[in-house]
Scaffold this motif. Structure first.
Motif, PDB file in Angstrom:
ATOM      1  N   GLN A  41       0.854  -1.177   0.000  1.00 48.22           N
ATOM      2  CA  GLN A  41       0.000   0.000   0.000  1.00 48.22           C
ATOM      3  C   GLN A  41       0.894   1.232   0.000  1.00 48.22           C
ATOM      4  O   GLN A  41       1.734   1.397   0.882  1.00 48.22           O
ATOM      5  CB  GLN A  41      -0.909   0.054   1.230  1.00 48.22           C
ATOM      6  N   VAL A  42       0.710   2.093  -1.007  1.00 53.57           N
ATOM      7  CA  VAL A  42       1.447   3.356  -1.071  1.00 53.57           C
ATOM      8  C   VAL A  42       0.496   4.450  -0.612  1.00 53.57           C
ATOM      9  O   VAL A  42      -0.536   4.696  -1.247  1.00 53.57           O
ATOM     10  CB  VAL A  42       1.967   3.647  -2.491  1.00 53.57           C
ATOM     11  N   TYR A  43       0.846   5.118   0.498  1.00 55.90           N
ATOM     12  CA  TYR A  43      -0.083   6.019   1.170  1.00 55.90           C
ATOM     13  C   TYR A  43       0.403   7.467   1.136  1.00 55.90           C
ATOM     14  O   TYR A  43       1.424   7.819   1.737  1.00 55.90           O
ATOM     15  CB  TYR A  43      -0.275   5.559   2.618  1.00 55.90           C
TER      16      TYR A  43
ATOM     17  N   LEU B 140      -7.048   2.038  -7.135  1.00 53.23           N
ATOM     18  CA  LEU B 140      -6.778   3.470  -7.024  1.00 53.23           C
ATOM     19  C   LEU B 140      -7.737   4.026  -5.986  1.00 53.23           C
ATOM     20  O   LEU B 140      -8.877   4.369  -6.294  1.00 53.23           O
ATOM     21  CB  LEU B 140      -6.979   4.166  -8.373  1.00 53.23           C
ATOM     22  N   GLY B 141      -7.284   4.094  -4.736  1.00 50.86           N
ATOM     23  CA  GLY B 141      -8.167   4.452  -3.638  1.00 50.86           C
ATOM     24  C   GLY B 141      -7.895   5.829  -3.069  1.00 50.86           C
ATOM     25  O   GLY B 141      -6.867   6.438  -3.317  1.00 50.86           O
ATOM     26  N   GLN B 142      -8.840   6.298  -2.292  1.00 48.31           N
ATOM     27  CA  GLN B 142      -8.708   7.575  -1.606  1.00 48.31           C
ATOM     28  C   GLN B 142      -9.113   7.382  -0.148  1.00 48.31           C
ATOM     29  O   GLN B 142      -8.283   7.440   0.742  1.00 48.31           O
ATOM     30  CB  GLN B 142      -9.557   8.645  -2.289  1.00 48.31           C
ATOM     31  N   GLY B 143     -10.380   7.130   0.082  1.00 53.80           N
ATOM     32  CA  GLY B 143     -10.821   6.798   1.425  1.00 53.80           C
ATOM     33  C   GLY B 143     -10.983   8.001   2.338  1.00 53.80           C
ATOM     34  O   GLY B 143     -10.733   9.146   1.967  1.00 53.80           O
TER      35      GLY B 143
ATOM     36  N   ASN C  46      -3.081   4.658  -2.488  1.00 57.42           N
ATOM     37  CA  ASN C  46      -4.009   5.343  -1.588  1.00 57.42           C
ATOM     38  C   ASN C  46      -3.658   6.837  -1.498  1.00 57.42           C
ATOM     39  O   ASN C  46      -2.815   7.236  -0.702  1.00 57.42           O
ATOM     40  CB  ASN C  46      -3.933   4.676  -0.215  1.00 57.42           C
ATOM     41  N   GLY C  47      -4.301   7.642  -2.357  1.00 60.03           N
ATOM     42  CA  GLY C  47      -4.002   9.064  -2.385  1.00 60.03           C
ATOM     43  C   GLY C  47      -2.546   9.340  -2.718  1.00 60.03           C
ATOM     44  O   GLY C  47      -1.983  10.352  -2.314  1.00 60.03           O
TER      45      GLY C  47
ATOM     46  N   SER D 121      -5.686  13.955  -1.293  1.00 59.75           N
ATOM     47  CA  SER D 121      -4.959  13.772  -2.553  1.00 59.75           C
ATOM     48  C   SER D 121      -5.543  12.603  -3.338  1.00 59.75           C
ATOM     49  O   SER D 121      -6.000  11.610  -2.767  1.00 59.75           O
ATOM     50  CB  SER D 121      -3.468  13.523  -2.282  1.00 59.75           C
ATOM     51  N   VAL D 122      -5.526  12.742  -4.676  1.00 59.81           N
ATOM     52  CA  VAL D 122      -6.102  11.691  -5.526  1.00 59.81           C
ATOM     53  C   VAL D 122      -5.062  10.615  -5.818  1.00 59.81           C
ATOM     54  O   VAL D 122      -3.854  10.862  -5.779  1.00 59.81           O
ATOM     55  CB  VAL D 122      -6.622  12.271  -6.855  1.00 59.81           C
TER      56      VAL D 122
END
Length: 251
Positions: free
Chosen positions: A102-104, A147-150, A125-126, A155-156
């Motif tokens: 996961q890249v956050y 391609l998540g945000q949550g 993740n953003g 940030s997109v």
């Protein structure tokens, strides 16, 4: 004169003595890892800019990348072998929000690696992530890359592909897409060779569909790009207007 020569020699000797130190410093920026523990240790060290896989690695937890870094798989595999969901199932088709990586909310480059065994292979993740070389996301329970945000992330999610990128997903199906955007994300970006395409919530794409997004539409009979016809049409209109104006002037 002699004093000046002595100063120059002393300075030269000092610089020569520093060369090994500079080489060590350069080597410390790249770290080869051979286990989950070594991978996490390298991530925790901000001086390391590139983490290289020395062999295939198994992990019992999702690995979070929260700083700028390059992950160079060298063709190796990172495989999640832990449990899923509240039932602690061994099946990755049981949802537990588990991704191999996961890249956050940061930027990262990932190259030449297989990410397998999770609910998904990679969660962006953003974050902004560039994929290079062969990226294999086969064998994940719900699909390849999200391609998540949550909640709480402004940030997109932004994924970058180039001509050098080759996505592989041998277990891709309509229900297990290679790329998808969850319903709680907005404005996710797919970029290919500098051309950006905004993806909408709940959008799911296979590898072929991603390629189609960036392929010019063609005329089924001539295989000519529609753009070519538009340009020719504009030229024809301009020619007609110019000719009409000339006729009017002659009258």
């Amino acid at each position: 004169m002699f004093k000046k020569v002595t100063q120059i020699l002393t300075l030269s000797l000092c610089m020569m003595a520093m060369i090994p130190m500079l080489q060590v410093s350069a080597q410390e920026k790249s770290k080869t890892v051979n286990s989950q523990a070594e991978f996490k240790e390298a991530l925790a060290d901000d001086t390391i800019t590139t983490i290289v896989l020395g062999k295939d690695i198994e992990t019992t937890e999702k690995i979070n990348i929260m700083r700028p870094v390059t992950i160079d798989g060298r063709g190796h595999t990172m495989k999640y072998v832990g449990k899923f969901g509240s039932s602690q199932s061994s099946e990755n088709t049981v949802w537990g929000g588990i991704y191999v990586l996961q890249v956050y909310k940061t930027e990262a480059t990932i190259r030449n690696i297989k990410l397998t065994g999770g609910n998904g292979g990679l969660l962006i993740n953003g974050a902004k992530v560039k994929l290079e070389g062969t990226i294999d996301v086969s064998g994940n329970g719900f699909g390849g890359i999200e391609l998540g945000q949550g909640s709480g992330v402004d940030s997109v999610a932004h994924i970058i592909l180039t001509d050098d990128t080759k996505l592989v997903n041998t277990t891709e199906t309509p229900d297990k897409p290679t790329l998808w955007v969850p319903k709680d994300s907005t404005g996710s970006i797919l970029e290919v060779n500098g051309v950006k395409q905004e993806l909408q919530p709940l959008e799911e794409l296979t590898i072929q569909e991603m390629e189609t997004l960036f392929t010019p539409a063609e005329n089924p009979e001539t295989s000519d790009s529609i753009i070519s016809y538009i340009i020719l049409g504009i030229i024809s209109i301009c020619t007609f207007l110019f000719a009409s104006k000339k006729v009017i002037r002659e009258k």
